[in-house]
Design an enzyme around this catalytic site. Structure first.
Site, PDB file in Angstrom:
ATOM      1  N   SER A  47      11.186 -10.447  57.503  1.00  0.00           N
ATOM      2  CA  SER A  47      10.278 -10.171  58.502  1.00  0.00           C
ATOM      3  C   SER A  47       9.982  -8.409  58.455  1.00  0.00           C
ATOM      4  CB  SER A  47      11.797  -9.635  60.013  1.00  0.00           C
ATOM      5  OG  SER A  47      11.306 -11.012  60.321  1.00  0.00           O
ATOM      6  N   GLU A  90      35.734  13.949   8.430  1.00  0.00           N
ATOM      7  CA  GLU A  90      34.212  12.984   8.298  1.00  0.00           C
ATOM      8  C   GLU A  90      33.526  13.940   7.179  1.00  0.00           C
ATOM      9  OE1 GLU A  90      31.894  11.296   9.457  1.00  0.00           O
ATOM     10  OE2 GLU A  90      33.660  10.813  11.297  1.00  0.00           O
TER      11      GLU A  90
END
Lengths: 261, 778
Positions: free
Chosen positions: B471, B189
């Protein structure tokens, strides 16, 4: 001198901007060297476009498959360091402290009230936040809990308890003992935590719920005191002494709340 | 900016004009310089502030609920050993120091470490635990302490994370980073990292030249410092001004901090991947995530893979794109070799290694993602954000590892057993599940599953799948009815076809699940068998607004439209919201807000904040008792009867099934004395599952709760409830009362059964005679 340095810096920066930064070998069609070179020669605006086309979302070029929003928008801003806060950080108990001086309410049975309950000035559990060298001293001061003078009178003390914990289990008894000493030390929130811990072990112990209710009452949290007392009542069963204590507490909480409003 | 000034000026002699042009240019330059200088100062300030904060951003530690040892505690020797191993205790023949234990089938001896809890310190102790099957029989300490009443063990750390962002990270210092990784990063890098000043003109030029020569982008010119800066300000847009700012920031960073500090920050901050909604920052976490190993243990080839990631974490993701990752790794290795960091032999070895990655979900921080999300929500809701900014917080959660792990071990196989694949298919792999388990009396969340797969970090259905509850809404209707005093368990309801005109003009014609109708039914029976038409009859009598307000009292926080269809569950909730409602039912009408966080302390154990149990009563104990009678009946006689034999030891339990239109959602919510559980099954795309509440979610619920040994309900009748005999069959007219067969039901003393069904002995002699007469007549 400094100016010159800045200009040089700016120049370098522009160069950086133009120099394709962080490239990936090439899954994207638009990214060909010719274009990059042309950008850097012509103008910087085009260079920006070039960057934008490359989908620079995350500080580096991501392939088309990359999720553009992998970083939550706020994920960075939050570590931007401590800010002074007006709020006290340490706030284990949102109730104002009972204040013996402003206690204008006549105590119904002052002489017989047990020490644990009329403990005059329980201290908020205060402690300093850990020292942080990154915060200026002034800010650290701002982080100290600001203890405000209570505006409402202290709750009237309750009459002595008739019931006791004799029906509670051994671990609950041990915890209750610690809770009582925490109350004596004025650390009501710790006492509440200990009661809750005991309740996790024996959730149907009416006496534990009652003690928790009494602590909340002491903290002037009359809503929770009422809730806990009602819950205590639902577990009191045939224990008349406890039921009686609960009723006294409910009544006191009711009148105290009425007065507070 | 200059143009208006220019045009406002009068024309003058050329020399003067030349001079004025010059002075304007100078002024503009001066102004620009000042602005630029201020900008620089601001950037400098910003970078210093943010970078310092970054260094202090130690993660918070999250702890599960600790085990409490006491005589009678429900815990087996195996479970305790498992817990001790999670704590990192070692088995040894001699329990001679803290952190050691010794175990047999019915006895565990251990020496605990001390731990600073919210409510005080738990001392380091020697404990001898004797078990009686799945229970603790006795606890003994050493000679001085004798028998012990209660011992709390240390809590297991379940994660480390940043409480504000939810990012978990494991910060490392530079000496914990393998040198090879540093070399690899610098080689690939930023070769001149140790010599440049933050930006690297030489590097930029070289990258430019290389790119031109290749005709494509092969190199980047950004330094590690610049990458770090970019990583810190990702949310910002990418304009030229931003680029310059970043370069300036890089310079400022270099000015104020050493290379090592910058490199450390890079190691810990750089973005290296995405797992669901969790961003992987830093190499330690990435090592854990991609390879399941600690950074320090990784061989060269794996370190090279990691070093290749900052360039494009998604593009080079070794899990998803192993080929690109390998190619990139080899490039990193080649650079390392050419720059003399590794020998030719090392290079060849690492280059030829096959890429092996970790496919199981990572445990650290990712172990209980669904619960972690709840913790984040709770922290955001209840805790002062300033308090959360303190570094290294300890967060005590309510997660019960026994419950969570048991649930996870059962869930997937149980869901698989419930699958009803479409015709022609062998499996219904789309079928998803969510589970919430809470403590029945305190509202503490004990376990959560957001998916049928444990450790799944994607869509958390337990918190976010908002679906119609069918329900499951009915108990609210029945509770409101019982509470109103106008109804009791033996009230007669009409289970008959009904059609209603809705506000939007449509006709609503609900039916029962199997399209049967049952005529006049008792109220308790209608709830037990989940009869839709009888429920609509009841709900319309009670009033829709009353029912919606009951839902709110039970703990539902969002607004519910009072349409009649709401009575049958056209109310949408997430499983956690259903759990809140059933929590209120389970604690006999005392609502306590669900909580996942119990307390927060500083890293030294000093208390910061605590949110205790809160409780408020929403219904009288008698109404709650009556409702529970019917909800226990669901297991004994009603829709959950099918699993009753499997849960034999735990009955009575209370619960309710829920099924939605076209069998899209299968729900079950139920509770015993200790736990409340809510299970949802369904498809993410909301298609048919072919499962009812009873055939799907109920079975999964029973599997989990059976394994957890859920405790039977022991609700005592309140003083104002008494049992009465009523006719087995309903009647609306006293003349048709039929007391030949009777049943016993609980009633609130103030609301006895109606005369049409009352068969209690206190009736008059004449009535009894009439009964006898009627029975003869039939």
């Amino acid at each position: 001198m400094k100016l010159r340095l800045l200009y040089i810096t700016a120049l370098i920066s522009i160069l950086t901007a133009c120099s394709t930064g962080r490239g990936i070998p090439a899954p994207i069609e638009t990214r060909d060297g010719g274009e990059v070179v042309r950008n850097s020669r012509s103008n910087t605006g085009a260079a920006q476009d070039g960057e934008a086309q490359q989908g620079v979302q995350q500080g580096r070029v991501m392939p088309p498959g990359a999720q553009p929003n992998v970083y939550p928008a706020q994920s960075r801003t939050v570590i931007t360091g401590p800010r002074p806060t007006p709020n006290p950080v340490i706030n284990s108990n949102s109730e104002p402290m009972p204040d013996p001086i402003s206690d204008s309410v006549p105590d119904p049975v002052p002489s017989r009230a047990p020490a644990a309950i009329i403990n005059p000035a329980p201290q908020l559990p205060t402690q300093s936040p850990p020292d942080r060298s990154d915060i200026p001293a002034s800010v650290q001061q701002g982080r100290q809990p600001a203890i405000t003078a209570p505006t409402t009178p202290a709750p009237p003390a309750l009459p002595p308890r008739r019931s006791n914990a004799s029906n509670s289990s051994a671990p609950a008894m041990a915890l209750l003992e610690s809770a009582e000493s925490a109350i004596a030390a004025g650390d009501l929130e710790r006492a509440a935590a200990l009661c809750e811990r005991a309740l996790r072990i024996t959730p149907r112990d009416g006496y534990l719920w009652y003690r928790l209710a009494a602590i909340r009452y002491q903290q002037r949290n009359y809503d929770d005191a009422t809730g806990f007392a009602r819950r205590a009542a639902s577990f009191a069963g045939p224990d008349n002494a406890l039921t009686q204590d609960i009723n006294v507490l409910l009544e006191s909480a009711y009148t105290a709340r009425g007065r507070a409003q | 900016m200059t143009r208006p000034k220019q045009s406002s000026r009068k024309k003058s002699r050329p020399a003067a004009r030349k001079r004025s042009w010059w002075s304007i240019a100078r002024r503009v330059a001066l102004l620009g310089t000042v602005v630029f200088a201020i900008w620089c100062v601001w950037i400098d300030y910003e970078v210093r502030r943010d970078f310092k904060a970054l260094q202090w951003a130690l993660p918070a530690h999250l702890y599960a609920r600790p085990i409490e040892l006491y005589a009678g505690a429900r815990l087996s020797a195996d479970e305790l050993v498992d817990y001790l191993q999670r704590l990192g205790y070692t088995r040894s023949p001699q329990v001679s120091e803290p952190g050691r234990f010794q175990a047999s089938a019915s006895r565990v001896r251990l020496w605990s470490y001390s731990f600073e809890f919210w409510d005080g310190e738990e001392p380091s102790r020697y404990v001898d635990v004797e078990f009686d099957g799945n229970q603790v029989r006795e606890l003994w300490g050493d000679q001085t302490t004798g028998q012990l009443a209660l011992v709390r063990l240390e809590p297991v750390e379940i994660a480390q994370f940043n409480p504000e962002t939810g990012e978990d990270r494991v910060p490392v210092s530079l000496d914990q980073v393998p040198p090879a990784l540093l070399q690899a990063i610098i080689a690939v890098e930023d070769q001149r990292f140790y010599s440049h000043v933050g930006v690297d003109p030489i590097g930029i030029m070289r990258a430019l030249v290389a790119n031109i020569r290749e005709g494509r982008v092969v190199q980047g010119g950004s330094t590690l410092t610049q990458q770090l800066v970019k990583n810190l300000y990702l949310s910002r847009d990418r304009t030229l001004a931003r680029k310059i700012e970043e370069a300036l920031m890089a310079l400022a960073l270099e000015l104020h901090f050493t290379k090592d500090e910058i490199l450390t920050a890079y190691m810990n901050e750089i973005f290296l991947g995405q797992e669901g909604n969790r961003a992987i920052h830093g190499f330690e976490l990435a090592a854990e995530y991609y390879f399941g190993e600690s950074l320090i243990d990784l061989p060269l080839d794996k370190l090279a893979v990691l070093a290749g990631l900052p360039r494009g974490a998604s593009y080079y993701n070794p899990l998803r794109n192993p080929e690109r990752a390998t190619e990139r790794r080899n490039l990193v290795l080649a650079r390392m070799h050419s720059q003399g960091y590794i020998t030719a032999v090392e290079y060849e070895q690492a280059r030829n290694a096959t890429l092996q990655t970790n496919n199981r979900p990572s445990q650290k921080g990712g172990g209980y993602p669904a619960f972690m999300e709840l913790v984040r929500n709770d922290l955001a809701r209840d805790y002062d954000s300033a308090a959360l900014r303190t570094e290294g917080l300890r967060i005590f959660t309510t997660l019960d590892l026994r419950v969570q792990n048991t649930m996870e071990s059962v869930l997937d196989s149980s869901v698989r057993a419930a699958e009803r694949p479409a015709r022609g298919e062998t499996r219904d792999e789309k079928l998803q599940a969510a589970v919430v388990i809470t403590d029945a009396s305190t509202g503490e969340v004990r376990a959560i599953a957001g998916s049928r797969t444990s450790g799944y970090t994607g869509f958390n259905r337990a918190l976010n799948a908002v679906r119609p509850i069918g329900s499951l809404v009915k108990p609210a209707v029945y509770l409101e009815a019982l509470k109103s005093g106008k109804f009791n368990l033996a009230s007669v309801l009409a289970d008959e076809p009904i059609s209603m005109k809705l506000p939007n003009g449509q006709l609503w014609e609900p039916g029962n699940y199997d399209n049967e109708t049952f005529g006049d039914v008792y109220l308790y029976d209608a709830l037990e068998r989940s009869l839709n038409l009888a429920t609509v009859d009841l709900g319309m009598q009670v009033g829709l607004d009353k029912v919606t307000s009951m839902l709110a009292q039970l703990g539902h926080t969002r607004k519910v439209q009072p349409y009649p269809s709401m009575l049958l569950g056209a109310v949408e909730m997430a499983p956690i919201e259903v759990a809140q409602i059933y929590q209120t039912l389970a604690s006999n009408g005392f609502r306590s807000r669900l909580r996942a966080v119990e307390a927060v302390t500083t890293n030294k154990g000093e208390p910061l904040e605590r949110y205790g149990i809160e409780t408020s009563q929403i219904a009288d104990p008698a109404s709650m008792y009556l409702l529970e009678y019917a909800m226990q009946g669901v297991f004994q006689r009603g829709t959950a009867k099918t699993v009753a034999n499997r849960l034999d030891n735990s009955l009575p339990l209370a619960g309710k099934t829920g099924t939605t239109n076209d069998l899209r959602d299968s729900w079950f919510a139920g509770y015993g004395d200790d736990l409340v559980g809510v299970v949802w099954l369904g498809h993410d795309d909301n298609t048919e599952t072919r499962l009812t509440g009873a055939t799907g979610a109920l079975r999964v619920w029973a599997d989990i709760m059976g394994r957890l040994d859920i405790q039977p309900r022991q609700t005592l009748p309140p003083v104002d409830v008494e049992w009465r005999r009523v006719a087995q069959y309903t009647a609306r007219d006293p003349a048709y009362r039929d007391c030949r067969t009777t049943q016993s039901l609980p009633f609130q003393i103030t609301h006895p059964p109606d005369i049409t069904v009352n068969c209690e002995e206190d009736e008059s002699l004449l009535d009894r005679f009439m009964d006898r007469f009627r029975s003869l007549r039939r």
